[in-house]
Motif scaffolding. Structure first.
Motif, mmCIF file in Angstrom:
data_model
loop_
_atom_site.group_PDB
_atom_site.id
_atom_site.type_symbol
_atom_site.label_atom_id
_atom_site.label_comp_id
_atom_site.label_asym_id
_atom_site.label_seq_id
_atom_site.Cartn_x
_atom_site.Cartn_y
_atom_site.Cartn_z
ATOM 1 N N ARG A 32 0.766 -1.138 -0.004
ATOM 2 C CA ARG A 32 0.036 0.132 -0.022
ATOM 3 C C ARG A 32 1.105 1.319 -0.057
ATOM 4 O O ARG A 32 2.008 1.246 0.585
ATOM 5 N N LEU A 38 2.163 7.954 -2.784
ATOM 6 C CA LEU A 38 1.245 7.979 -3.961
ATOM 7 C C LEU A 38 1.471 9.152 -4.801
ATOM 8 O O LEU A 38 1.603 9.130 -5.952
ATOM 9 N N HIS A 58 -7.353 10.798 -2.153
ATOM 10 C CA HIS A 58 -7.247 10.098 -1.034
ATOM 11 C C HIS A 58 -8.662 10.058 -0.159
ATOM 12 O O HIS A 58 -8.904 9.217 0.204
ATOM 13 N N ILE A 61 -10.068 7.053 -2.044
ATOM 14 C CA ILE A 61 -9.477 5.719 -1.928
ATOM 15 C C ILE A 61 -9.298 5.680 -0.470
ATOM 16 O O ILE A 61 -8.925 4.258 -0.057
ATOM 17 N N ALA A 65 -3.209 3.386 -0.573
ATOM 18 C CA ALA A 65 -3.657 2.981 -1.833
ATOM 19 C C ALA A 65 -2.902 1.744 -2.137
ATOM 20 O O ALA A 65 -1.754 1.490 -2.040
ATOM 21 N N GLU A 69 -5.799 0.339 -6.843
ATOM 22 C CA GLU A 69 -6.258 1.731 -6.655
ATOM 23 C C GLU A 69 -5.160 2.691 -7.290
ATOM 24 O O GLU A 69 -5.323 3.575 -7.834
ATOM 25 N N PHE A 70 -3.751 2.429 -7.165
ATOM 26 C CA PHE A 70 -2.824 3.122 -7.816
ATOM 27 C C PHE A 70 -3.176 3.242 -9.518
ATOM 28 O O PHE A 70 -3.091 4.143 -10.206
#
Length: 151
Positions: A32, A38, A58, A61, A65, A69-70
């Motif tokens: 994550r 991110l 953010h 999500i 992340a 999700e990325f």
């Protein structure tokens, strides 16, 4: 970092490169990315991302992340990528003398006060990345070519 294909000026859609960047910036290896991780990972793939846009992502999500999700974040950003001609036209609006360049002071004002505003620190980071000195002029054709491959 020197040999990594992760750092690029044109946004990347290569899944292997995306995975490499995700893993590189997943500092604790938990699968994550934190908000700061991110932001750096997305920017390293050539996307422009303001602090405000990062905060909005953010909110969608959550605080961490996953790789999926990325990839979703990157896909959303890719939809908003302008073409070479669009970027050239945008710069020409601010090229008062039709000299092919925009003064750093004008560019700073525009990018820190209009639309999706950059912070002063974010703008300074861009200056450093293109090796532009404060008070100089940006030859935008070269800059746009560096940022985006010609369509």
């Amino acid at each position: 970092f020197g040999s990594s294909s992760c750092f690029t000026m044109a946004p990347s859609s290569d899944p292997a490169e995306q995975r490499e960047c995700f893993d590189l910036f997943d500092a604790d290896g938990d699968g994550r990315l934190t908000r700061p991780e991110l932001g750096v990972a997305v920017r390293s793939l050539g996307h422009t991302l303001t602090g405000q846009a990062l905060a909005e992502m953010h909110a969608e999500i959550g605080p961490l992340a996953t790789f999926d999700e990325f990839k979703q974040v990157l896909a959303k950003l890719a939809k908003g990528v302008d073409t070479y001609d669009d970027l050239m036209a945008a710069f020409k609006v601010f090229d008062r003398d039709s000299a092919g360049s925009v003064p750093e002071t004008d560019l700073r004002h525009i990018l820190t006060s209009v639309g999706d505003r950059l912070s002063q620190d974010e703008f300074d980071e861009i200056l450093r990345s293109v090796e532009m000195q404060p008070g100089s002029n940006l030859r935008y054709q070269d800059f746009v070519r560096m940022m985006k491959p010609a369509a």
